[in-house]
Design a protein around this motif. Structure first.
Motif, short mmCIF file in Angstrom:
data_model
loop_
_atom_site.label_atom_id
_atom_site.label_comp_id
_atom_site.label_asym_id
_atom_site.label_seq_id
_atom_site.Cartn_x
_atom_site.Cartn_y
_atom_site.Cartn_z
N LEU A 198 -44.28 11.47 -0.09
CA LEU A 198 -43.96 11.25 -1.77
C LEU A 198 -43.23 12.28 -2.37
CD1 LEU A 198 -47.59 9.83 -3.19
CD2 LEU A 198 -45.33 8.80 -2.83
N VAL A 199 -43.19 13.46 -1.91
CA VAL A 199 -42.30 14.40 -2.75
C VAL A 199 -40.93 14.00 -2.12
CG1 VAL A 199 -41.47 16.90 -2.31
CG2 VAL A 199 -44.01 16.45 -2.62
N PHE A 200 -40.73 13.76 -0.97
CA PHE A 200 -39.30 13.40 -0.57
C PHE A 200 -39.05 12.20 -1.43
CE2 PHE A 200 -36.69 10.36 1.87
CZ PHE A 200 -35.56 10.97 1.93
N GLU A 201 -39.57 10.97 -1.36
CA GLU A 201 -39.36 9.83 -2.09
C GLU A 201 -38.99 10.03 -3.56
OE1 GLU A 201 -38.34 7.08 -0.59
OE2 GLU A 201 -39.54 6.94 1.21
N MET A 202 -40.03 10.56 -4.16
CA MET A 202 -39.96 10.90 -5.56
C MET A 202 -38.74 11.86 -6.01
SD MET A 202 -43.81 11.09 -6.68
CE MET A 202 -43.59 11.42 -8.49
N GLY A 203 -38.32 12.86 -5.12
CA GLY A 203 -37.33 13.80 -5.24
C GLY A 203 -35.89 12.96 -5.13
N ALA A 204 -35.95 12.06 -3.88
CA ALA A 204 -34.76 11.36 -3.69
C ALA A 204 -34.50 10.46 -4.59
CB ALA A 204 -34.89 10.76 -2.14
N GLY A 205 -35.57 9.52 -5.39
CA GLY A 205 -35.31 8.57 -5.99
C GLY A 205 -34.62 9.24 -7.37
N ALA A 206 -35.25 10.34 -7.88
CA ALA A 206 -34.61 10.84 -8.97
C ALA A 206 -33.21 11.17 -9.01
CB ALA A 206 -35.61 12.09 -9.54
N LEU A 207 -32.92 12.25 -7.68
CA LEU A 207 -31.48 12.82 -7.45
C LEU A 207 -30.58 11.63 -7.33
CD1 LEU A 207 -32.32 15.59 -5.15
CD2 LEU A 207 -31.57 15.69 -7.74
N ASN A 208 -30.74 10.42 -6.56
CA ASN A 208 -30.04 9.42 -6.30
C ASN A 208 -29.85 8.55 -7.55
OD1 ASN A 208 -29.53 9.67 -3.61
ND2 ASN A 208 -31.29 8.73 -2.98
N SER A 209 -30.76 8.72 -8.73
CA SER A 209 -30.54 7.83 -9.88
C SER A 209 -29.96 8.58 -10.88
CB SER A 209 -31.95 7.47 -10.39
OG SER A 209 -32.56 6.85 -9.49
N VAL A 210 -29.43 9.98 -10.67
CA VAL A 210 -28.68 10.68 -11.82
C VAL A 210 -27.25 10.16 -11.68
CG1 VAL A 210 -27.71 12.81 -11.98
CG2 VAL A 210 -29.96 12.70 -11.36
N ALA A 211 -27.01 9.42 -12.98
CA ALA A 211 -25.58 8.89 -12.99
C ALA A 211 -25.12 9.26 -14.52
CB ALA A 211 -25.84 7.36 -13.03
N SER A 212 -23.76 8.98 -14.56
CA SER A 212 -22.94 9.46 -15.70
C SER A 212 -22.89 8.13 -16.71
CB SER A 212 -21.62 9.82 -15.64
OG SER A 212 -21.06 9.99 -16.56
N PRO A 213 -23.49 8.33 -18.12
CA PRO A 213 -22.97 7.28 -18.89
C PRO A 213 -21.66 6.93 -19.29
CG PRO A 213 -23.73 9.51 -20.17
CD PRO A 213 -23.76 9.63 -18.68
N ILE B 220 -20.63 17.33 -11.54
CA ILE B 220 -22.17 17.69 -11.78
C ILE B 220 -23.29 16.57 -11.11
CG2 ILE B 220 -23.93 18.24 -13.27
CD1 ILE B 220 -21.76 19.53 -14.98
N ILE B 221 -22.70 15.47 -11.43
CA ILE B 221 -23.43 14.17 -11.08
C ILE B 221 -23.44 14.19 -9.58
CG2 ILE B 221 -23.51 11.72 -11.20
CD1 ILE B 221 -24.57 12.80 -13.81
N TYR B 222 -22.36 14.10 -8.85
CA TYR B 222 -22.22 13.79 -7.38
C TYR B 222 -23.01 15.16 -6.55
CZ TYR B 222 -18.93 10.19 -8.39
OH TYR B 222 -18.57 9.26 -8.97
N SER B 223 -22.87 16.47 -7.40
CA SER B 223 -23.80 17.46 -6.85
C SER B 223 -25.05 17.04 -6.67
CB SER B 223 -23.32 18.62 -7.67
OG SER B 223 -22.06 19.02 -7.54
N CYS B 224 -25.76 16.60 -7.70
CA CYS B 224 -27.04 16.17 -7.91
C CYS B 224 -27.46 15.14 -6.88
CB CYS B 224 -27.36 15.70 -9.27
SG CYS B 224 -27.65 17.04 -10.56
N ASN B 225 -26.42 14.05 -6.64
CA ASN B 225 -26.87 13.04 -5.65
C ASN B 225 -26.82 13.68 -4.36
OD1 ASN B 225 -24.53 10.97 -7.48
ND2 ASN B 225 -26.67 11.07 -7.82
N LEU B 226 -25.95 14.71 -3.88
CA LEU B 226 -25.87 15.13 -2.65
C LEU B 226 -26.81 16.26 -2.40
CD1 LEU B 226 -22.08 16.00 -2.02
CD2 LEU B 226 -23.52 14.32 -1.02
#
Length: 556
Positions: free
Chosen positions: A315-330, A493-499
């Motif tokens: 769950l830590v992996f899934e929630m962390g990955a879900g949050a980081l992969n969803s970081v997007a730019s307006p 910054i956004i892509y750094s969060c995704n990676l």
């Protein structure tokens, strides 16, 4: 690794099991003649079974997911076309409507508890599917029969008569504000109720799907889930096609002179919901149970699940990955509007249809060829590919090397393939970790946690780029060298969060066998369980309010 695929992909066959039975003979077996492997135990503790999903008593689950995909596309995905383009509501109302209509999906775990604890006449899934589809049909009928108000916009009838239907409309004066707001609230409330019933159906189907998957041998376990999600995606593709072409006329911000009214979409939704009811009755099989579980029993099992170190790790992996992969730019919507000129039909058809197809292909490829490979390596590789492709095309547009809507959107199409691979890879973990007898609650709780984490990722993205004024239209209209540099920095910054998801990969088990081994070696960690519950509750709270938060903090 994915070589035993000589029979249909919807039919489960273990490695070298029952070699004397051909795919044709397996297809002719009844649903009660499941083949048992004497050499392997399923997650249920009983001998593993090969379930014939092409039999008419089982194929109904796939057909229901197809219907659900269409209905989801019709009711969740019409906010822009209807509330903004037809009823002329503001961006504030758009955010409120999007949050309110999708609100029931945040509480999937409560629905899971309901059908785990309260079986109806010995069945925990089918009755709730019936209730859900019947409720959807009734609400869709009310939406279809409700008198449709005129469009909020006034158009030049003379130009329309000449065939010039893409002329700029004029908003009616402010004296109509209260009327159209009241009409929008009524539609929003009815669409909310529709999704209350749709989630009831979805959670019951998820519970039955997990029950099926837990009976399968390890080699093929998870393929059914993969093809089920691909089927749902195909339904969403069909919905996008109907919306994209049907609503592509001037009343809904399209260039054509005529098309569907929104009431036609609701009529189709009602018909599909009615068709799903006999599918539940005659083409969906569930084993009857006399074991009725109390709410306290289900809650105690869920609490025990959350105390497991294996579940906590995943769950830590899934929630962390879900949050980081969803970081997007307006800034993405601004780029589409001002720099590459994405039109409504292109985005609906290209992303909704072709993108959905690529997502389905990704899930199927994973099921047939990658399901028994190292999941951590697959997830990491696809994350790097997706981010690299996204960054390359975005910077090409930012610095005006090439600005073309098809090139810009092609990135999203390719990305959907890899997103499909990662998506199904992550969800297969939930099957391995779901508890027997509380499949609905276990699966719904874990998916709820991930969905809430994705909403938090959206908030993170807006906070991170807030100093750059990424959604200011003036910056994109000026299109100066300094403006381009600012946009480029905030995307870095956004892509750094995704990676950053790569740092979480050590938490991801390498496959099904490793997940079960992790589960056997797991320890009870009560303190971590309490912290995890608090985080999940916080994420759910933020997911309920994120649209309002984003509007208040970032009104531009």
């Amino acid at each position: 690794m994915g070589r035993d695929v000589e029979c249909s992909p919807l039919m489960k066959s273990g490695p070298n099991e029952n070699p004397g039975i051909s795919a044709l003979e397996l297809n002719s077996l009844s649903e009660t003649q499941a083949i048992e492997s004497p050499r392997e135990q399923a997650l249920t503790g009983k001998p593993a079974e090969n379930i014939n999903y092409l039999h008419y008593r089982h194929v109904g689950l796939f057909l229901q997911y197809f219907c659900l995909g269409i209905c989801y596309s019709f009711t969740i995905g019409i906010n822009y076309e209807f509330f903004t383009s037809y009823l002329g509501q503001t961006g504030n109302f758009f955010n409120v409507a999007r949050a309110a209509i999708s609100l029931p999906w945040t509480f999937k775990f409560l629905y899971g508890c309901l059908n785990d604890c309260l079986p109806i006449k010995g069945y925990r899934r089918k009755p709730y599917m019936m209730i859900g589809w019947a409720g959807c049909a009734v609400i869709a009928l009310v939406l279809a029969l409700y008198p449709l108000p005129d469009s909020r916009f006034v158009r030049n009838e003379e130009e329309i008569a000449k065939g010039h239907c893409d002329t700029e409309p004029v908003l009616k004066d402010s004296s109509y504000d209260d009327y159209y707001t009241a009409q929008s609230m009524r539609y929003m409330s009815l669409l909310f109720l529709f999704n209350v019933f749709l989630v009831l159906t979805d959670v019951a189907m998820d519970g039955l799907m997990v029950q099926y998957a837990r009976k399968e041998p390890m080699k093929t376990r998870g393929r059914a889930q993969t093809f089920i999600y691909a089927t749902r995606q195909i339904g969403m593709i069909c919905g996008a096609l109907v919306k994209g072409f049907g609503l592509n006329w001037y009343d809904y911000s399209g260039p054509w002179c005529k098309g569907f009214e929104i009431t036609h979409i609701f009529i189709i939704t009602c018909v599909i919901s009615c068709i799903a009811i006999p599918i539940v009755l005659f083409m969906t099989t569930e084993e009857k149970t006399d074991d009725q579980k109390s709410v306290s029993y289900v809650c105690s099992r869920t609490w025990a699940l959350l105390q497991s170190s294996a579940v906590q790790q995943v769950l830590v992996f899934e929630m962390g990955a879900g949050a980081l992969n969803s970081v997007a730019s307006p800034a993405d919507s601004m780029i589409q509007r001002y720099w590459v000129g994405v039109d409504n039909l292109t985005k609906n058809v290209l992303i909704g249809v072709v993108g959905g197809f690529m997502f389905s292909v990704g899930t199927i490829i994973f099921a047939k060829f990658l399901i028994n490979m190292n999941w951590a390596k697959i997830y990491g590789t696809t994350s790097i590919i997706v981010t690299s492709m996204n960054a390359s095309l975005t910077y090409i547009v930012i610095f005006d090397v090439i600005r073309n809507q098809y090139m810009y959107l092609s990135d999203e199409l390719t990305q959907e393939f890899f997103v499909g691979v990662n998506y199904i890879c992550a969800l297969l973990l939930f099957i391995e970790l779901s508890e027997a007898d509380t499949e609905g609650m276990s699966y719904a709780l874990m998916t709820t946690a991930v969905n809430a984490a994705q909403s938090v990722g959206g908030i993170m993205g807006n906070f991170l780029v807030a100093p750059f004024e990424a959604s200011d239209p003036e910056r994109f209209l000026r299109d100066s060298a300094s403006d381009r540099r600012v946009i480029a920095i905030q995307y870095a910054i956004i892509y750094s969060c995704n990676l950053a998801v790569l740092f979480l990969l050590p938490l991801l088990p390498q496959g099904k066998a490793q997940t079960q081994e992790l589960r056997k070696r797991s320890r009870n960690r009560k303190a971590v369980g309490i912290v995890l519950i608090c985080i999940i509750c916080l994420f759910v709270l933020l997911s309920l309010t994120y649209s309002f938060v984003l509007y208040r903090l970032f009104p531009s």
